[in-house]
Design a protein around this motif. Structure first.
Motif: not given
Length: 321
Positions: A144, A157-159, A161-162, A188-189, A192, A242, A270, A286
């Protein structure tokens, strides 16, 4: 039970010579080496592995914390970790937590007690303060974003990519977009959720709580999502999912219930697992096996260097958008 002193007496050599033979030291005369090896064979000597660990300072065991072992996401991470561990002559100690904090603490305690050489946490449930309390006892690496923390990580970087996927759907004409996640908590959640909030603010779109679906982990969860959407007066026209496995469940159930994809419901998932390719699902790739490999290398072979390494992702466009 035969010990090193017994071997030395049987072979007619010193204890130091026996120790050198056991540790494959090159500077031992062939005559003495053969005498020690013959004594080992004759006595069926087995080294005390605990004593070896004490002498080397290593157990050659690495702990791996995962919430579930039967989920494709974590299975692929484990595959990368396990392959790299095998190449480097390490064994793994697996901790399945089911997101129960006490089970994660057991792994941290084993690190503290030097029963393992390092710990890889694939998905965390303990607080940051708990993790930080165990950092002095050995290398810990997380899957993470740990930027700003004094702990190593390999992460996506889930922010970003989301937000990218949301923008992509918006420019495809979708203004009613929802998303599916496994759990609401977790770094991660939360990233997002922040990206989703930023997206809505950017395009001045209303927030619809019903468009956010939680506890979506498995193929069969796709059915409950489609059923809920069918009951909405104003359903979302697109979803970020996800998990490829959940997305596959949505696509399958949608076909059975007369929901056209992508005409009625567009989907971006994803990971780009094999099921996404088989079912022609648009997904954010990913590289989970590569992440697993790098988690091991960073946590064990580069444990003296704190590093946070971001892994790039890419969109694989298929028929669901």
């Amino acid at each position: 039970m035969t010990n090193i002193k017994d071997l030395a007496k049987m072979a007619g050599v010193s204890v130091t010579t026996v120790s050198r033979v056991l540790n494959n030291h090159p500077y031992v005369k062939a005559e003495k080496r053969n005498a020690v090896l013959e004594a080992i064979r004759h006595s069926n000597y087995q080294p005390n592995i605990n004593a070896v660990h004490l002498s080397t300072g290593k157990t050659f065991l690495v702990g791996v914390v995962v919430p579930f072992i039967d989920h494709p996401y974590f299975a692929l991470l484990m595959k990368g970790i396990a392959n790299e561990a095998l190449k480097n002559h390490y064994n793994l100690v697996l901790f399945q937590t089911n997101y129960v904090e006490s089970r994660e603490l057991e792994a941290l305690q084993m690190l503290k007690q030097k029963q393992i050489d390092g710990l890889i946490i694939c998905s965390r449930t303990c607080t940051w303060s708990t993790i930080e309390a165990y950092l002095p006892f050995g290398p810990i690496v997380l899957c993470e974003d740990t930027r700003g923390k004094n702990v190593s990580s390999i992460f996506v970087d889930h922010y970003t990519s989301f937000l990218f996927a949301l923008d992509y759907l918006y420019h495809k004409g979708h203004h009613k977009i929802g998303y599916c996640i496994g759990r609401k908590s977790g770094t991660n959640s939360r990233n997002r959720a922040l990206a989703y909030k930023k997206f809505l603010e950017k395009y001045q779109l209303p927030y619809e709580p019903a468009y956010i679906f939680e506890d979506c982990l498995h193929f069969e969860d796709g059915e409950k999502i489609v059923e809920q959407i069918k009951q909405m007066a104003h359903p979302p026209t697109a979803l970020l999912v996800t998990s490829d496995e959940v997305a596959a469940g949505i696509v399958t159930c949608a076909q059975n219930l007369g929901v056209s994809i992508p005409d009625d419901l567009a989907i971006i998932s994803f990971n780009n697992q094999p099921v996404a390719k088989m079912m022609n699902i648009t997904t954010i790739e990913i590289p989970l096996e590569d992440i697993g490999r790098k988690l091991f290398l960073q946590g064990i072979l580069k444990n003296d260097v704190i590093a946070q390494n971001e892994i790039p992702v890419k969109l694989i466009e298929r028929r669901t958008v």
